[in-house]
Motif scaffolding. Structure first.
Motif, PDB file in Angstrom:
ATOM      1  N   SER A  89       0.836  -1.207   0.000  1.00 38.47           N
ATOM      2  CA  SER A  89       0.000   0.000   0.000  1.00 38.47           C
ATOM      3  C   SER A  89       0.869   1.255   0.000  1.00 38.47           C
ATOM      4  CB  SER A  89      -0.975   0.008   1.176  1.00 38.47           C
ATOM      5  OG  SER A  89      -0.307   0.169   2.394  1.00 38.47           O
ATOM      6  N   GLN A  90       1.966   1.208   0.731  1.00 44.40           N
ATOM      7  CA  GLN A  90       2.857   2.372   0.781  1.00 44.40           C
ATOM      8  C   GLN A  90       3.644   2.530  -0.519  1.00 44.40           C
ATOM      9  OE1 GLN A  90       4.703   0.936   4.476  1.00 44.40           O
ATOM     10  NE2 GLN A  90       4.362   2.989   5.293  1.00 44.40           N
ATOM     11  N   GLY A  91       4.238   1.441  -1.001  1.00 47.25           N
ATOM     12  CA  GLY A  91       5.120   1.525  -2.156  1.00 47.25           C
ATOM     13  C   GLY A  91       4.416   1.516  -3.498  1.00 47.25           C
ATOM     14  N   MET A  92       3.558   0.530  -3.718  1.00 50.68           N
ATOM     15  CA  MET A  92       2.971   0.359  -5.048  1.00 50.68           C
ATOM     16  C   MET A  92       1.668   1.129  -5.255  1.00 50.68           C
ATOM     17  SD  MET A  92       3.907  -3.548  -6.161  1.00 50.68           S
ATOM     18  CE  MET A  92       2.866  -4.378  -4.995  1.00 50.68           C
ATOM     19  N   ILE A  93       0.980   1.482  -4.191  1.00 53.03           N
ATOM     20  CA  ILE A  93      -0.265   2.235  -4.358  1.00 53.03           C
ATOM     21  C   ILE A  93      -0.025   3.726  -4.096  1.00 53.03           C
ATOM     22  CG2 ILE A  93      -2.652   2.537  -3.569  1.00 53.03           C
ATOM     23  CD1 ILE A  93      -2.195  -0.069  -5.130  1.00 53.03           C
ATOM     24  N   LYS A  94       0.591   4.055  -2.971  1.00 53.23           N
ATOM     25  CA  LYS A  94       0.815   5.463  -2.632  1.00 53.23           C
ATOM     26  C   LYS A  94       2.093   6.036  -3.249  1.00 53.23           C
ATOM     27  CE  LYS A  94      -1.701   5.261   1.726  1.00 53.23           C
ATOM     28  NZ  LYS A  94      -1.611   5.457   3.175  1.00 53.23           N
ATOM     29  N   GLY A  95       3.000   5.168  -3.679  1.00 55.18           N
ATOM     30  CA  GLY A  95       4.225   5.642  -4.312  1.00 55.18           C
ATOM     31  C   GLY A  95       5.286   6.143  -3.346  1.00 55.18           C
ATOM     32  N   GLU A  96       5.183   5.753  -2.088  1.00 50.31           N
ATOM     33  CA  GLU A  96       6.170   6.168  -1.088  1.00 50.31           C
ATOM     34  C   GLU A  96       7.401   5.268  -1.173  1.00 50.31           C
ATOM     35  OE1 GLU A  96       4.036   5.771   2.593  1.00 50.31           O
ATOM     36  OE2 GLU A  96       2.598   7.351   2.073  1.00 50.31           O
ATOM     37  N   LYS A  97       8.531   5.826  -0.835  1.00 55.00           N
ATOM     38  CA  LYS A  97       9.758   5.028  -0.788  1.00 55.00           C
ATOM     39  C   LYS A  97       9.819   4.409   0.608  1.00 55.00           C
ATOM     40  CE  LYS A  97      14.570   5.141  -2.012  1.00 55.00           C
ATOM     41  NZ  LYS A  97      14.633   4.196  -3.085  1.00 55.00           N
ATOM     42  N   LEU A 131      -7.629   5.771  -4.662  1.00 52.80           N
ATOM     43  CA  LEU A 131      -7.165   5.914  -6.038  1.00 52.80           C
ATOM     44  C   LEU A 131      -8.203   6.598  -6.908  1.00 52.80           C
ATOM     45  CD1 LEU A 131      -5.478   2.451  -6.689  1.00 52.80           C
ATOM     46  CD2 LEU A 131      -4.339   4.657  -6.359  1.00 52.80           C
ATOM     47  N   LYS A 132      -7.710   7.484  -7.753  1.00 54.08           N
ATOM     48  CA  LYS A 132      -8.548   8.120  -8.765  1.00 54.08           C
ATOM     49  C   LYS A 132      -8.354   7.334 -10.060  1.00 54.08           C
ATOM     50  CE  LYS A 132      -7.915  12.674  -6.701  1.00 54.08           C
ATOM     51  NZ  LYS A 132      -6.965  12.317  -5.662  1.00 54.08           N
ATOM     52  N   PRO A 133      -9.298   7.392 -10.958  1.00 48.41           N
ATOM     53  CA  PRO A 133      -9.161   6.626 -12.202  1.00 48.41           C
ATOM     54  C   PRO A 133      -7.842   6.884 -12.932  1.00 48.41           C
ATOM     55  CG  PRO A 133     -11.376   7.491 -12.027  1.00 48.41           C
ATOM     56  CD  PRO A 133     -10.590   8.086 -10.883  1.00 48.41           C
ATOM     57  N   GLU A 134      -7.385   8.115 -12.924  1.00 46.47           N
ATOM     58  CA  GLU A 134      -6.139   8.433 -13.634  1.00 46.47           C
ATOM     59  C   GLU A 134      -4.898   7.880 -12.922  1.00 46.47           C
ATOM     60  OE1 GLU A 134      -7.427  12.151 -11.296  1.00 46.47           O
ATOM     61  OE2 GLU A 134      -8.415  10.720 -12.599  1.00 46.47           O
ATOM     62  N   GLU A 139       2.744   3.831 -13.626  1.00 47.71           N
ATOM     63  CA  GLU A 139       3.689   2.759 -13.289  1.00 47.71           C
ATOM     64  C   GLU A 139       4.371   3.035 -11.960  1.00 47.71           C
ATOM     65  OE1 GLU A 139       6.364   2.215 -16.613  1.00 47.71           O
ATOM     66  OE2 GLU A 139       4.999   0.734 -17.461  1.00 47.71           O
ATOM     67  N   MET A 140       4.508   1.969 -11.182  1.00 45.19           N
ATOM     68  CA  MET A 140       5.154   2.032  -9.870  1.00 45.19           C
ATOM     69  C   MET A 140       6.235   0.952  -9.818  1.00 45.19           C
ATOM     70  SD  MET A 140       3.341   4.466  -8.691  1.00 45.19           S
ATOM     71  CE  MET A 140       3.929   4.567  -7.033  1.00 45.19           C
ATOM     72  N   PRO A 144      13.835  -3.348  -7.769  1.00 45.94           N
ATOM     73  CA  PRO A 144      14.731  -2.330  -8.308  1.00 45.94           C
ATOM     74  C   PRO A 144      14.711  -2.193  -9.833  1.00 45.94           C
ATOM     75  CG  PRO A 144      15.981  -4.242  -7.587  1.00 45.94           C
ATOM     76  CD  PRO A 144      14.550  -4.470  -7.192  1.00 45.94           C
ATOM     77  N   ASP A 145      14.321  -3.246 -10.546  1.00 43.34           N
ATOM     78  CA  ASP A 145      14.451  -3.228 -12.006  1.00 43.34           C
ATOM     79  C   ASP A 145      13.155  -3.439 -12.775  1.00 43.34           C
ATOM     80  OD1 ASP A 145      17.267  -2.975 -11.707  1.00 43.34           O
ATOM     81  OD2 ASP A 145      17.420  -5.137 -11.407  1.00 43.34           O
ATOM     82  N   TYR A 146      12.024  -3.353 -12.102  1.00 45.23           N
ATOM     83  CA  TYR A 146      10.777  -3.691 -12.770  1.00 45.23           C
ATOM     84  C   TYR A 146       9.686  -2.731 -12.323  1.00 45.23           C
ATOM     85  CZ  TYR A 146       7.149  -6.729 -14.720  1.00 45.23           C
ATOM     86  OH  TYR A 146       6.106  -7.229 -15.445  1.00 45.23           O
ATOM     87  N   LYS A 147       8.785  -2.382 -13.255  1.00 45.95           N
ATOM     88  CA  LYS A 147       7.658  -1.509 -12.933  1.00 45.95           C
ATOM     89  C   LYS A 147       6.359  -2.148 -13.398  1.00 45.95           C
ATOM     90  CE  LYS A 147      10.047   2.860 -12.951  1.00 45.95           C
ATOM     91  NZ  LYS A 147       9.928   4.264 -13.239  1.00 45.95           N
ATOM     92  N   ILE A 148       5.300  -1.894 -12.643  1.00 42.61           N
ATOM     93  CA  ILE A 148       3.960  -2.316 -13.036  1.00 42.61           C
ATOM     94  C   ILE A 148       3.015  -1.161 -12.742  1.00 42.61           C
ATOM     95  CG2 ILE A 148       4.356  -4.785 -12.675  1.00 42.61           C
ATOM     96  CD1 ILE A 148       2.865  -4.605 -10.033  1.00 42.61           C
TER      97      ILE A 148
END
Length: 184
Positions: A89-97, A131-134, A139-140, A144-148
């Motif tokens: 939730s922190q990394g892949m949804i909210k984009g926090e490190k 999350l908003k539709p946009e 990509e998150m 270290p080498d992959y994004k989804i």
């Protein structure tokens, strides 16, 4: 002539209203994205309930069980589920490190692990609801080498929970205990 003029004015007004409505309507992609978020919420609720049933089915004195030396213990599988959801939730949804720092299951009681799982699901579903539709096609990082995309990460997280819950479910069966009935 007045009749035709009235029809022309009415037709123009109707076309104008249709154009205004079209420009004020959500774009099809946005409507689909909102539909996606709404559709996964029930799935996450069922996943939460079933994960807690699996946890509850295993007696606490069997939490250290693991089928092989290379396997995680039952407690480790369950802690991994709860903590990973908070991490996702922190990394892949909210984009926090965030740095991955899973708690040590051997220091936790069954109640502690239950609380971690409940918090994990609560945190994750709250993040999805924000999350908003946009946001969905953004990509998150996944390692270290992959994004989804965020949308893909929601599917990934559900698959991840299912994978570890299935292993825990098998551990229950390997201890001669009937596991809870699968729910979807």
């Amino acid at each position: 002539m007045k009749k035709y003029l009235s029809l022309a004015v009415a037709g123009t007004l109707i076309c104008g209203l249709a154009l205004i409505s079209a420009f004020n309507s959500p774009e099809p992609e946005k409507a689909e994205s909102t539909e996606f978020v709404n559709s996964v919420m029930q799935m996450w609720g069922t996943s939460r309930m079933h994960t807690l049933e699996v946890l509850d089915a295993m007696p606490e004195d069997k939490f250290t069980y693991k089928p092989t030396d290379a396997s995680k213990t039952f407690a480790s599988q369950m802690v991994h589920i709860g903590y990973s959801l908070k991490y996702f939730s922190q990394g892949m949804i909210k984009g926090e490190k965030v740095e991955y720092a899973e708690p040590d299951p051997s220091t936790m009681s069954k109640a502690d692990i239950r609380k971690l799982i409940e918090e994990g699901f609560d945190t994750y579903t709250a993040a999805i609801k924000e999350l908003k539709p946009e946001d969905l096609p953004v990509e998150m990082p996944l390692g270290p080498d992959y994004k989804i995309t965020r949308q893909q990460s929601i599917i990934f997280a559900h698959d991840h929970v299912t994978n570890h819950r299935a292993k825990a479910n098998l551990y229950i069966r390997m201890n001669g205990i009937d596991p809870p009935t699968y729910k979807f």
